[in-house]
Design an enzyme around this catalytic site. Structure first.
Site, short mmCIF file in Angstrom:
data_model
loop_
_atom_site.label_atom_id
_atom_site.label_comp_id
_atom_site.label_asym_id
_atom_site.label_seq_id
_atom_site.Cartn_x
_atom_site.Cartn_y
_atom_site.Cartn_z
N LYS A 73 1.14 -1.27 0.33
CA LYS A 73 0.12 0.11 -0.26
C LYS A 73 0.74 1.32 0.09
CE LYS A 73 -2.23 -1.31 4.14
NZ LYS A 73 -1.94 -2.59 3.78
N ARG A 118 -9.70 0.42 8.75
CA ARG A 118 -9.39 -0.26 9.02
C ARG A 118 -10.94 -1.37 9.68
NH1 ARG A 118 -3.71 0.22 8.48
NH2 ARG A 118 -2.72 -1.46 9.26
N ARG A 133 11.50 -4.88 4.95
CA ARG A 133 11.70 -3.77 4.70
C ARG A 133 12.93 -2.86 5.36
NH1 ARG A 133 5.76 -1.27 5.57
NH2 ARG A 133 5.74 -3.21 7.33
N ARG A 145 11.41 -0.68 11.50
CA ARG A 145 9.76 -0.54 11.88
C ARG A 145 9.84 -2.02 13.15
NH1 ARG A 145 4.92 -0.06 8.30
NH2 ARG A 145 4.04 -1.30 9.79
N ARG A 182 -0.23 -8.85 12.88
CA ARG A 182 -1.29 -7.95 12.30
C ARG A 182 -1.84 -8.64 11.13
NH1 ARG A 182 4.17 -5.56 10.95
NH2 ARG A 182 2.44 -4.41 8.99
#
Ligand code: AP5
Length: 208
Positions: free
Chosen positions: A11, A86, A125, A153, A164
């Protein structure tokens, strides 16, 4: 418009390309919450524990933050929401606020990626705090000279990504029928080269 998808679906990667084309602000609830955590605001302190564990921040915290943001002047010609809504209550709150403001959503783009790819995407990431660019150690490797400043992160651990992903299926997937009923949901295959995925999304948006 809204970009929806599981954690690591791409996203953020796609939003940063698309907003440049459409010249609208990119509103990422995750980025806003991370900024609040970094600044140590009341909202950030409240959100921090949920985020580290991969859980959703309570609706009442996030809804106010986003509705305030989309009411700003730079959203008058459109905006791209990434990571919000969400939950069903978030989708309903947004719907009510936009109806009241006389604004109609053009599209809700669902980036579909199988769960089996999500952990690898998130764990690899790295983000550049100076430019906001999102890299991946394997799929989009950063230049060697900036590796030292990249951020990993706190919620990009295998354990947190599993939580998640579960939250995505239990809390976020139920918003999909909400937007299907409105006739504005568009599904895009999120597997493949990021350039190809940008083209798929652009093709879908050009039809709107
Ligand atoms: P948030 O920041 O929104 O995280 P997320 O939805 O889990 O999504 P990500 O940012 O992890 O992934 P992405 O889809 O943007 O993927 P990206 O482009 O980076 O939320 C974080 C937390 O904040 C939540 O867990 C929650 O606690 C809280 N929160 C946020 N919003 C909330 C809300 N509305 N309500 C309640 N709580 C909320 O790509 C991932 C990686 O894959 C990158 O390394 C990238 O380079 C790579 N990649 C991208 N595309 C491809 C491709 N096509 N092929 C291979 N690799 C790719």
């Amino acid at each position: 418009m809204i970009l929806v998808g599981p954690p690591g679906a791409g996203k953020g990667t796609q939003a940063s390309r698309l907003v440049a084309t459409y010249n609208i602000p990119h509103i990422s609830s995750g980025d806003m919450l991370r900024a609040a955590v970094k600044e140590g605001t009341k909202l950030g302190v409240e959100a921090d524990g949920y985020m580290k564990a991969g859980k959703l921040v309570p609706d009442e915290v996030v809804i106010g933050m986003i509705l305030e943001r989309v009411a700003k002047d730079d959203c008058k010609n459109g905006f791209m929401l990434d990571g919000f809504p969400r939950t069903r209550p978030q989708a309903q709150a947004l719907d009510q606020a936009l109806t009241k403001a006389g604004v109609a959503l053009d599209a809700v783009v669902l980036i579909e990626v199988p769960d089996s790819l999500l952990i690898e995407r998130a764990v690899g990431r790295r983000s550049d705090p100076e430019t906001g660019t999102i890299y991946h150690l394997t799929y989009n490797p950063p230049p060697a000279e900036i590796v030292g400043r990249l951020v990993h992160r706190k919620d990009d651990t295998e354990e947190a990504v599993k939580v998640r992903t579960e939250k995505y299926h239990s809390e976020t997937a139920p918003i999909i029928p909400f937007y299907m009923e409105k006739g504005i949901l568009r599904r895009v295959d999120g597997v493949g080269n990021p350039d190809d995925i940008t083209q798929r999304i652009t093709a879908v948006l050009n039809d709107v």
